[in-house]
Design an enzyme around this catalytic site. Structure first.
Site, short mmCIF file in Angstrom:
data_model
loop_
_atom_site.label_atom_id
_atom_site.label_comp_id
_atom_site.label_asym_id
_atom_site.label_seq_id
_atom_site.Cartn_x
_atom_site.Cartn_y
_atom_site.Cartn_z
N GLY A 119 -12.80 2.18 -1.69
CA GLY A 119 -11.38 1.91 -1.84
C GLY A 119 -11.10 0.68 -2.67
CG LEU A 120 -13.31 -2.29 -2.66
CD1 LEU A 120 -14.59 -3.12 -2.50
CD2 LEU A 120 -12.10 -3.08 -2.16
CB SER A 121 -9.94 0.28 -8.03
OG SER A 121 -8.79 0.43 -7.25
CB SER A 122 -15.75 2.28 -8.11
OG SER A 122 -15.48 3.53 -7.49
CG ASP B 237 -6.23 1.62 -8.02
OD1 ASP B 237 -5.58 0.85 -7.29
OD2 ASP B 237 -6.69 2.70 -7.61
CG ASP C 92 0.66 3.02 -6.36
OD1 ASP C 92 0.92 3.74 -5.36
OD2 ASP C 92 -0.46 3.02 -6.91
CD GLU D 29 -8.40 7.52 -10.79
OE1 GLU D 29 -8.48 7.45 -9.55
OE2 GLU D 29 -8.69 6.57 -11.53
CD GLU E 177 -2.99 -0.63 -0.04
OE1 GLU E 177 -3.10 -0.30 -1.24
OE2 GLU E 177 -3.39 -1.71 0.40
CG HIS E 178 -0.17 4.85 0.52
ND1 HIS E 178 -0.61 6.04 -0.03
CD2 HIS E 178 -1.21 4.38 1.26
CE1 HIS E 178 -1.84 6.29 0.37
NE2 HIS E 178 -2.23 5.30 1.15
#
Length: 392
Positions: free
Chosen positions: A121-124, A174, A34, A162, A31-32
């Site tokens: 937080g599931l990358s919609s 993502d 990338d 994005e 996490e964090h």
């Protein structure tokens, strides 16, 4: 099955040329990392976003959202950084980014229907971008779904949509997960080189199950407010850049975890030390998690989940009460390990549980939230799904 084709016919007066879909993602660990040239290990969710689409001969984009119940029209010539605003930016931005790359794209009629929870937080947003990007690739003959290298280029375009058009900072994990993941596998992605490896991730019993069968990955959407464009995410990015500059490296990926405390002692303040410590140790945890999965050592994977959450909570300070409580309740109910997943400040947690403990964990998490007077969470088991593709 998605309602998108029927809604498309009703809204636009003709059947779509096809339906494309892309998954949300859950990051197992990493996490964090990338945006620090690090390593990540996501899986694609079985939940998907569907885009029923038809090409147009002009530069008009018409988008209908089944969730919003609204239709928006956008002149593609008006699309650019910061325009349009709102959810439409994630659709229009993809076509803008592809055009910026020199691809011949035109207007489209798009109907969107999604199973991916928004704000969890599931990358919609990435699922939406990648479904539209997959559709544009096929409809305009761009060939961006042909192989992993082509899909990686499409992922890069979706990231720019994005970042630049929607104005939401994201490091690219993502979109890569949505376009590159394979069913029953986690994606080990090197965010510096773009190199990928597919790591078996089959937990449930049944045909094809490995030695880890009998366990379940439980996702809990805490329904705590989650946003990546509120400044907190950008602050973490800036802190990492400052720490790397003070350490004289191009990114925190270059910091050796051996003797880490001594290396970080030169940093100018404790916040930078803690931010850097999380990133460096989290990259090491990704490597360790991959090794553990290959050895079918789920106890070690659980331990790494726990260590990751503690680091995100204490050093990176991106957790929140709802995430902490969901993690603690899952552990008390028998989880091998649990952690927040995604950008943080809300969103979702994951827990690695024996199959016979899942119901207890769901009840425990719900009870802990009710006791505090919080909105009821939504927990659901997931398997590793497939990447973006044409459905019909």
């Amino acid at each position: 099955m998605t309602r998108a084709p029927g809604i498309h016919l009703e809204v636009f007066g003709s059947a779509p040329h096809g339906v494309w879909s892309a998954p949300g993602r859950v990051n197992l660990i990493g996490e964090h990392t990338d945006y620090n040239d690090g390593l990540v290990l996501p899986i694609a969710l079985p939940q998907r976003t569907y885009a029923a689409c038809s090409p147009r001969d002009d530069g008009l984009l018409r988008v209908h959202s089944a969730q919003a119940g609204a239709t928006v029209e956008v002149d593609l010539a008006s699309v650019g950084p910061g325009s349009p605003a709102g959810w439409t930016a994630y659709v229009a931005g993809v076509l803008w980014a592809l055009a910026q790359d020199g691809h011949d794209v035109r207007g489209m009629d798009v109907t969107v229907d999604s199973e991916v929870p928004v704000g969890a937080g599931l990358s919609s947003s990435a699922a939406l971008e990648c479904a539209v990007g997959a559709a544009a690739s096929d409809l305009f003959g761009l060939g961006l779904l042909a192989d992993d290298a082509s899909r990686a280029r499409l992922a890069t375009a979706c990231v720019r949509a994005e970042n630049d058009v929607a104005g939401a900072p994201t490091g690219g994990m993502d979109q890569s997960a949505s376009l590159l993941c394979r069913a029953d596998h986690a994606l080990l992605l090197d965010c510096r080189t773009g190199a990928t490896e597919h790591v078996s991730f089959v937990l449930g019993a049944g045909p094809g199950a490995d030695a880890g069968h009998g366990h379940v990955l439980l996702v809990t959407d805490t329904r705590a407010e989650h946003a990546l464009n509120d400044g907190q995410y950008a602050q973490r990015v800036a802190s990492c850049e400052s720490a790397a500059a003070e350490l004289g490296v191009s990114s925190l990926r270059d910091v050796d975890p051996t003797g880490l405390e001594g290396s970080l002692a030169v940093l100018s303040d404790d916040v930078l030390r803690r931010r850097a410590r999380h990133v460096v140790t989290e990259i090491a945890r990704v490597r360790a998690a991959v090794a553990a999965l290959r050895q079918h050592d789920l106890v070690e994977v659980g331990r790494l989940f726990d260590a990751s959450h503690a680091s995100l909570r204490d050093d990176y300070e991106v957790s929140c009460d709802e995430l902490d409580v969901s993690v603690e309740a899952a552990r008390a109910a028998g989880a091998l390990g649990a952690r927040m997943t995604g950008g943080g400040f809300g969103g979702s947690s994951i827990a690695l549980l024996p199959a016979d403990a899942v119901a207890d964990a769901e009840r425990a998490i719900a009870a802990a939230f009710a006791e505090r007077g919080w909105r009821a969470p939504a927990s659901f088991a997931v398997t590793a799904g497939d990447s973006a593709h044409r459905d019909a």
